[in-house]
Each structure stands twice: as C-alpha cells, then as structure tokens.
Design an enzyme around this catalytic site. Sequence first.
Site, PDB file in Angstrom:
ATOM      1  N   PRO A 161       1.526   8.347  -5.595  1.00 12.30           N
ATOM      2  CA  PRO A 161       0.494   7.531  -6.212  1.00 12.30           C
ATOM      3  C   PRO A 161       0.601   7.494  -7.718  1.00 12.30           C
ATOM      4  O   PRO A 161       0.411   8.501  -8.382  1.00 12.30           O
ATOM      5  CB  PRO A 161      -0.807   8.221  -5.786  1.00 12.30           C
ATOM      6  CG  PRO A 161      -0.397   9.421  -4.989  1.00 12.30           C
ATOM      7  CD  PRO A 161       1.016   9.675  -5.297  1.00 12.30           C
ATOM      8  N   GLU A 162       0.877   6.341  -8.220  1.00 13.77           N
ATOM      9  CA  GLU A 162       0.795   6.113  -9.656  1.00 13.77           C
ATOM     10  C   GLU A 162      -0.501   5.339  -9.867  1.00 13.77           C
ATOM     11  O   GLU A 162      -1.286   5.191  -8.928  1.00 13.77           O
ATOM     12  CB  GLU A 162       2.028   5.332 -10.143  1.00 13.77           C
ATOM     13  CG  GLU A 162       3.329   6.049  -9.757  1.00 13.77           C
ATOM     14  CD  GLU A 162       4.593   5.345 -10.218  1.00 13.77           C
ATOM     15  OE1 GLU A 162       4.574   4.744 -11.301  1.00 13.77           O
ATOM     16  OE2 GLU A 162       5.588   5.393  -9.481  1.00 13.77           O
TER      17      GLU A 162
END
Length: 271
Positions: free
Chosen positions: A2-3
């Site tokens: 997850p960015e």
Amino acid sequence: MPELPEVEVTRRGFADRIVGARIESVRIGKPLRWALMVLPQALVGRRVREVRRRGKYLLIDLDRGLLLLHLGMSGSLRFDIHLPEPGVHDHFDLVTELGTLRLNDPRRFGAVVYVDDEEAPWALKLLGGLGMEPLGDAFDLDAFHAGLKKRRTAIKQVLLAGDVVVGVGNIYASEALFMAGIRPTLSAARISRPRAAKLHAAVREILARAVEKGGSTLRDFSNVDGQNGYFQLEATVYGRAGEPCRVCGTPIRQMKQGQRSTYYCPHCQKS
DNA sequence: AAAAGCCCCTGGATGC
DNA sequence: TGCATCCAGGGGCTTT
C-alpha cells in the site's frame, strides 16, 4: 503493497460507512509491528468521528483518542456488516454497530496504535517527521525543490524516504520519475528548477490517477469490499524489466537502490 | 546530520 | 514432489 493511492482508496471505501458508529468490541490476532497501547476493552463504547489519511497512515478519530493504522507491505482492510470467521492473517477487528473493520496482513509489517491525541509521543514519532501531502494545495513547488536541494542522495531514495513528500512508494517512485524523464540515480540536489517542477507535477498526476484506478493490485491489495485495483495495468516501467518502453521501445532496465528494485527507461531518462 | 544497511515476517515463484 | 533460494507494495533502528 500500500502506497498513498491504496491507502486513500481504502479510506474512501469505509470512511462514510463507519462514521458515527459505536465500537462494540475489539478482537486482536497475532501481534503486529507494535502493541495497541491501550486495552481493547477500553475502546468499547467510543464512537468513530472521522477517518483521515496522513501519508500512508490511516487515522481513525474517536470521540476520545484516535487509532493510527498502517498497512505495512501486505496489509489490507475489509469493512462489512458481517464478516466471516477470522482467518490466520486477520489480526485486528474493530467491531462497530455499523459493521466490522478488519485488518488482514500476512507479513505483519502493519501496525495499529492507539493514542490519546496527535501530540502523544507515539503519534509524534510516527507522524512527526512526515513531509508534504502530494495531493491538495499543501504540496508547494518551492518547498519541494528546497527539500530536494538539501539531499545529495539519489532522487528515488528521497522520494521513498517520505520526509520531503509522503505517500510515494516503490511503484509510484519509478512511475513518477519516468513521467518526469529523470534518472532515478540522479542526486536530488542536482535537479534543476524546471525538472523539479516536472517531477512535482508527475508525482501528483501519477498518484491521482492511481487513486482513480483503485490503486495497484500486485498480490495482496484489495479495497474494503475485496475488489482489486487496476493501476498496475498501466504501469509504464514498474515490473517491466526487459519489456519495451511504451514511448521509445528501448528495453526497460531494472536495478537495485537501497535493496529495492528500481525500473527506468535508459533512453527516456538519460539523466 | 545524512546516508547506507539490516531487519521484522510470510508466501509465491523459480530453480535444481 | 521436495527443498533451497530469491523476491515482494514499508519503514524503524543501528551503524557509519
């Protein structure tokens, strides 16, 4: 995984559905990166006020105190009125009257931390050093360029570090540098004003576009309803080693920077 | 103070 | 089929 885009997609997926809900119980599975810092029982009866994002952190404001959630490398959240029995990688359930928020994280690099307020020591430690938010008005070009000028390391590393701008992880760093035509190994301090402006715009565009596409699903990520993202399908360089550049046809190269893979086009990103 | 490495952990892909 | 090795979206901590 997850960015910023994946975290934002996650946030949007459940924020409006959980606000106002009373916490009925909390279930803890295997330990995550840090302990919860509060007895789960103490959260029962509190209500969710708001769900915000800061960098790659989710902030769940309660009527007293707040939870800081981080998805680490392999985390994802689900939210539903009713969820099945927790599996081995479901490490945290926040059961509310409007539904259950569940954190699934196989690698357990994620975190759930409770703090009384944003000035608490743990909040300052986790959030205090974060740079500018790239989406929205706070992402100032002058400040961005000034931040780059202080750093002699490779620009890719500076983007990942998160102290100049937050939310740019390994996928989007390579993508933004390609869009800006900048070689990932170039010293951040040597980036000219016009090129800093291009990069500034590229970071915004890439991240905003990725949010629109529901993020990138490589392995573990899915939104709170279990749906995948699609941005990975339009990646220009990330994960495309040896494949032709979409602009000039030159084979995309892969290299290591700080134990992480970097992808770039040697022709489009000459320097 | 900045930069470079190490490490946390699990699972999937690849190779012998 | 079995086992070893490598790799993966992050980032805090320790060492240079």
